[in-house]
Enzyme design. Structure first.
Site, short mmCIF file in Angstrom:
data_model
loop_
_atom_site.label_atom_id
_atom_site.label_comp_id
_atom_site.label_asym_id
_atom_site.label_seq_id
_atom_site.Cartn_x
_atom_site.Cartn_y
_atom_site.Cartn_z
N GLY A 1 34.55 37.46 35.26
CA GLY A 1 35.65 36.57 34.84
C GLY A 1 35.13 35.21 34.40
NE ARG B 1 41.13 34.99 29.61
CZ ARG B 1 42.14 35.25 30.45
NH1 ARG B 1 42.79 34.26 31.02
NH2 ARG B 1 42.48 36.48 30.73
CG ASN C 1 36.56 33.36 38.50
OD1 ASN C 1 37.16 32.52 39.16
ND2 ASN C 1 36.87 33.61 37.23
CB SER D 1 44.49 32.42 45.95
OG SER D 1 45.70 31.67 45.96
CE1 TYR E 1 46.00 36.18 42.40
CE2 TYR E 1 47.04 34.67 43.94
CZ TYR E 1 46.09 34.92 42.97
OH TYR E 1 45.22 33.91 42.58
CE LYS F 1 42.83 36.05 44.09
NZ LYS F 1 41.57 36.17 43.37
CB ILE G 1 43.23 25.51 39.44
CG1 ILE G 1 42.79 25.54 40.92
CG2 ILE G 1 42.13 24.98 38.53
CD1 ILE G 1 42.40 24.22 41.53
P1 NDP Z 1 42.53 33.21 34.15
O1 NDP Z 1 43.66 34.16 34.00
O2 NDP Z 1 42.46 32.00 33.30
O3 NDP Z 1 41.14 34.01 34.06
C1 NDP Z 1 40.96 35.24 34.71
C2 NDP Z 1 39.56 35.71 34.43
O4 NDP Z 1 39.37 37.01 35.00
C3 NDP Z 1 39.27 35.83 32.95
O5 NDP Z 1 37.94 35.50 32.72
C4 NDP Z 1 39.54 37.31 32.69
O6 NDP Z 1 38.88 37.73 31.52
C5 NDP Z 1 38.97 37.92 33.97
N1 NDP Z 1 39.52 39.24 34.26
C6 NDP Z 1 40.82 39.54 34.51
N2 NDP Z 1 40.95 40.86 34.71
C7 NDP Z 1 39.71 41.39 34.59
C8 NDP Z 1 39.21 42.71 34.68
N3 NDP Z 1 39.99 43.77 34.95
N4 NDP Z 1 37.89 42.91 34.49
C9 NDP Z 1 37.07 41.86 34.22
N5 NDP Z 1 37.49 40.59 34.13
C10 NDP Z 1 38.80 40.36 34.30
O7 NDP Z 1 42.56 32.83 35.69
P2 NDP Z 1 42.03 31.54 36.46
O8 NDP Z 1 40.84 30.95 35.83
O9 NDP Z 1 43.19 30.69 36.73
O10 NDP Z 1 41.64 32.22 37.85
C11 NDP Z 1 40.32 32.62 38.18
C12 NDP Z 1 40.32 33.08 39.62
O11 NDP Z 1 40.82 32.05 40.47
C13 NDP Z 1 41.21 34.29 39.86
O12 NDP Z 1 40.61 35.15 40.80
C14 NDP Z 1 42.48 33.70 40.45
O13 NDP Z 1 43.17 34.61 41.26
C15 NDP Z 1 41.89 32.54 41.24
N6 NDP Z 1 42.87 31.47 41.49
C16 NDP Z 1 43.41 30.73 40.48
C17 NDP Z 1 44.30 29.71 40.75
C18 NDP Z 1 44.92 28.86 39.71
O14 NDP Z 1 45.74 27.99 40.05
N7 NDP Z 1 44.59 28.99 38.44
C19 NDP Z 1 44.71 29.44 42.14
C20 NDP Z 1 44.08 30.24 43.12
C21 NDP Z 1 43.18 31.23 42.79
P3 NDP Z 1 39.48 38.90 30.57
O15 NDP Z 1 40.97 38.71 30.51
O16 NDP Z 1 38.79 38.71 29.28
O17 NDP Z 1 39.11 40.17 31.24
#
Ligand code: NDP
Length: 235
Positions: free
Chosen positions: A1, A4, A78, A130, A143, A147, A176
């Site tokens: 992940g 982005r 991540n 989270s 979710y 977590k 975030i």
């Molecule tokens: P985003 O949705 O912006 O990014 C998610 C990332 O995970 C992307 O890089 C995406 O890439 C990747 N991803 C999703 N599904 C898959 C898959 N099946 N296989 C491989 N890669 C995957 O999320 P955030 O940056 O906001 O969150 C990142 C982490 O932090 C997550 O685990 C989220 O649960 C956690 N989090 C976020 C919070 C927030 O407020 N933003 C709060 C608490 C926790 P792609 O789609 O190209 O596969």
């Protein structure tokens, strides 16, 4: 992940600190673009495309990482998704998908990457949970379970590998600013800001800075911990 959001900030932060970085996600274009950006800083970087919930995809990606970098010192799990719904409306597919990506994904990567860390007598696993995994949240039973599961998983793995110089810690972000939270309307955002003692949503960099610390030798004696990055929300 790592293509982005929080993961991209983590990859950039580790690369700026001198780490070679492999990123893995589903979207080929942004994976490639991000890997190219990362290598502009002078470190080696590769982008790998796959689904973290698919053990075959992870095995293929791992083989490429192992070949390119001769193993791995730091693993950051991540990748994460949400499929929010109240329990009474939640479809089995929404439950399964969130557990498959958020929890099983970390298992698939750890299963492969931890063995060489043990051999090297040094390694870092950092799993992205989270605050919801600690506190729960209405509309997020799937979710929160994924977590909370990741927290139990990490604490157990930490106990298995601590004597081999491998630490396993959990980062628990609060709210975030990323694509995941961009859907919030102004009222919801203001309500969150009011609840957060620091008075603002966090940035991806706030999370990446903690990951850098946990990935560094500064955190040698810290393992099995859950550390919140949430502006004081969870106490
Ligand atoms: P985003 O949705 O912006 O990014 C998610 C990332 O995970 C992307 O890089 C995406 O890439 C990747 N991803 C999703 N599904 C898959 C898959 N099946 N296989 C491989 N890669 C995957 O999320 P955030 O940056 O906001 O969150 C990142 C982490 O932090 C997550 O685990 C989220 O649960 C956690 N989090 C976020 C919070 C927030 O407020 N933003 C709060 C608490 C926790 P792609 O789609 O190209 O596969």
């Amino acid at each position: 992940g790592g293509n982005r959001g929080i993961g991209r900030a983590i990859a950039g932060t580790l690369a700026r600190a001198g780490a070679d970085v492999a990123i893995f996600a589903r979207s080929p274009e942004s994976v490639e673009r991000t890997a190219a950006e990362l290598s502009q800083g002078g470190v080696r970087s590769i982008g790998l495309v796959g689904d973290v919930g698919d053990p075959g995809d992870v095995e293929r990606a791992w083989a490429e990482v192992a070949e390119t970098f001769e193993g791995v010192d730091i693993l950051v799990n991540n990748a994460g998704i949400t499929r929010d719904n109240l329990l009474l409306r939640m479809k089995p597919a929404e439950w399964d998908e969130v557990l498959r990506v958020n929890l099983a994904g970390a298992f698939h990567w750890c299963r492969l990457a931890v063995r060489p860390m043990i051999r090297k007598r040094w390694g870092r696993v950092i799993n992205m949970a989270s605050v919801v995994g600690l506190t729960g949240n209405a509309g997020q039973t799937n979710y929160a379970a994924s977590k909370a599961g990741l927290i139990g998983f990490s604490k157990s793995l930490a106990a298995e590998v601590a004597s081999r110089g491998v630490t396993v810690n959990v980062v628990a972000p609060g709210f975030i600013e990323t694509e995941m939270t961009a859907a919030l309307d102004d009222r919801a955002r203001a309500a969150y800001e009011e609840r957060i003692p620091a008075g603002r949503l966090g940035s991806a960099q706030d999370v990446a800075d903690l990951v850098l610390f946990l990935a560094s030798p500064l955190s040698d004696y810290i393992t099995g911990q859950v550390i919140c990055v949430d502006g004081g929300l969870t106490r």
